[in-house]
Design an enzyme around this catalytic site. Sequence first.
Site, PDB file in Angstrom:
ATOM      1  N   HIS A  32      44.724 -10.202  12.763  1.00  0.00           N
ATOM      2  CA  HIS A  32      45.212  -9.244  13.766  1.00  0.00           C
ATOM      3  C   HIS A  32      45.712  -7.979  13.064  1.00  0.00           C
ATOM      4  CE1 HIS A  32      47.228  -7.779  17.380  1.00  0.00           C
ATOM      5  NE2 HIS A  32      48.286  -7.508  16.617  1.00  0.00           N
TER       6      HIS A  32
ATOM      7  N   LYS B  98       0.806  -1.221   0.000  1.00  0.00           N
ATOM      8  CA  LYS B  98       0.000   0.000   0.000  1.00  0.00           C
ATOM      9  C   LYS B  98       0.839   1.269   0.000  1.00  0.00           C
ATOM     10  CE  LYS B  98      -0.729   0.600   4.987  1.00  0.00           C
ATOM     11  NZ  LYS B  98      -1.755   0.742   6.044  1.00  0.00           N
ATOM     12  N   ALA B  99       2.106   1.158   0.400  1.00  0.00           N
ATOM     13  CA  ALA B  99       2.954   2.354   0.485  1.00  0.00           C
ATOM     14  C   ALA B  99       4.164   2.199  -0.423  1.00  0.00           C
ATOM     15  CB  ALA B  99       3.353   2.604   1.935  1.00  0.00           C
TER      16      ALA B  99
ATOM     17  N   CYS C  72      11.125  -0.545   7.634  1.00  0.00           N
ATOM     18  CA  CYS C  72      12.570  -0.685   7.846  1.00  0.00           C
ATOM     19  C   CYS C  72      13.371   0.155   6.870  1.00  0.00           C
ATOM     20  CB  CYS C  72      12.964  -2.153   7.715  1.00  0.00           C
ATOM     21  SG  CYS C  72      14.744  -2.419   7.696  1.00  0.00           S
TER      22      CYS C  72
ATOM     23  N   TYR D 216      15.201   0.650  22.351  1.00  0.00           N
ATOM     24  CA  TYR D 216      16.231   0.820  21.321  1.00  0.00           C
ATOM     25  C   TYR D 216      15.921   1.957  20.357  1.00  0.00           C
ATOM     26  CZ  TYR D 216      13.404  -1.756  17.840  1.00  0.00           C
ATOM     27  OH  TYR D 216      12.426  -2.147  16.963  1.00  0.00           O
TER      28      TYR D 216
END
Length: 470
Positions: free
Chosen positions: A447, A40-41, A47, A186
């Site tokens: 490393h 619909k959008a 997200c 959050y």
Amino acid sequence: MVVGDFPIETDTLVIGAGPGGYVAAIRAAQLGQKVTVVEKATLGGVCLNVGCIPSKALINAGHRYENAKHSDDMGITAENVTVDFTKVQEWKASVVNKLTGGVAGLLKGNKVDVVKGEAYFVDSNSVRVMDENSAQTYTFKNAIIATGSRPIELPNFKYSERVLNSTGALALKEIPKKLVVIGGGYIGTELGTAYANFGTELVILEGGDEILPGFEKQMSSLVTRRLKKKGNVEIHTNAMAKGVEERPDGVTVTFEVKGEEKTVDADYVLITVGRRPNTDELGLEQVGIEMTDRGIVKTDKQCRTNVPNIYAIGDIIEGPPLAHKASYEGKIAAEAIAGEPAEIDYLGIPAVVFSEPELASVGYTEAQAKEEGLDIVAAKFPFAANGRALSLNETDGFMKLITRKEDGLVIGAQIAGASASDMISELSLAIEGGMTAEDIAMTIHAHPTLGEITMEAAEVAIGSPIHIVK
């Protein structure tokens, strides 16, 4: 069916093209289904358009501005650092546009038909799709409902130009001088931090004892300390928001802490107290789909509802409202429709907060494991003992690895620190792959990297740490 309305047939109909829906559609198409998506959008859902992606773009911009002003200890001094917020918003929009265009291309490339409109169930094998100008019936063999969620609106805080939800906070045309955030979860913490880095005076009102209540106290306390260290952030816990008075140029928020009523003036107030599933305007009652009192659709381990050919995924079913959870469920539902023996297993699904420092968790926490009576080893390794963390000037934080004592099986992990959002994936893989702490400890990690922290925590778990003393 309306007279003269000839139904369009499809094998699998997906309602919603967010991270759950579009992934489900693509996977179903890959498995040989004729697929139609109804949206619909905008493709990508909350997200991509007004959630995960634009918020992370805004967070990144704020973090860069903050770093530019505060790198004196590295010998870097920058004067007159400024923000053109219009350009920030334009850049954020460009990121979103690239990704929405990408989703459209992926759907087209997989021969998925995309239909604009709102779907309403007629029966268990058909929906009516309506847009502003027309309506069309679609029939299907199977359907996947992936309609997502929307922000909860508090009774005394009706959304307006000054009372914002997360969508409104992402679309501001100016950097607020002062912002009140109601809800320290959050979403509130991430958006509040972004604006605090741009110089906004931030006030967080959290109803519980700590912000970020879904995480261990030691993790959330790190975030609290970093926020307060900025000097422009107040955090009120055990606070109850009572109401808001709006003015043309701002708001006055009334709240209560330990029985004492207080007020705070600000430019805007942002409400982040949770999300509500979008299940109330689909006609689910037409087909008898079972839901909880909260509008959550009940499903089995293949995301199938009580109506055998209708599936549901994402924010409308049980579990945290996470985009990657929805995508995972979308694949499971599509594979179940194709007859494959796929089932959901949530233990390996991580949760991440893009705070300062970042937080991430997967599987069992130490407390959860002990509550279930599991005999575990909880092994910690600090960021401060890692060379890469020191070179990044990001020494706050730790990793905690949770393993089963009898065999060293990895069953959980928590990370608080820089790039925790990236590091957690290795631990998700460990859980999904049935790996032990020894497997991780014996894996050679490059490393100097933050990834070595995972190896070092595994070494602690098996009793042979190199870079900290037992």
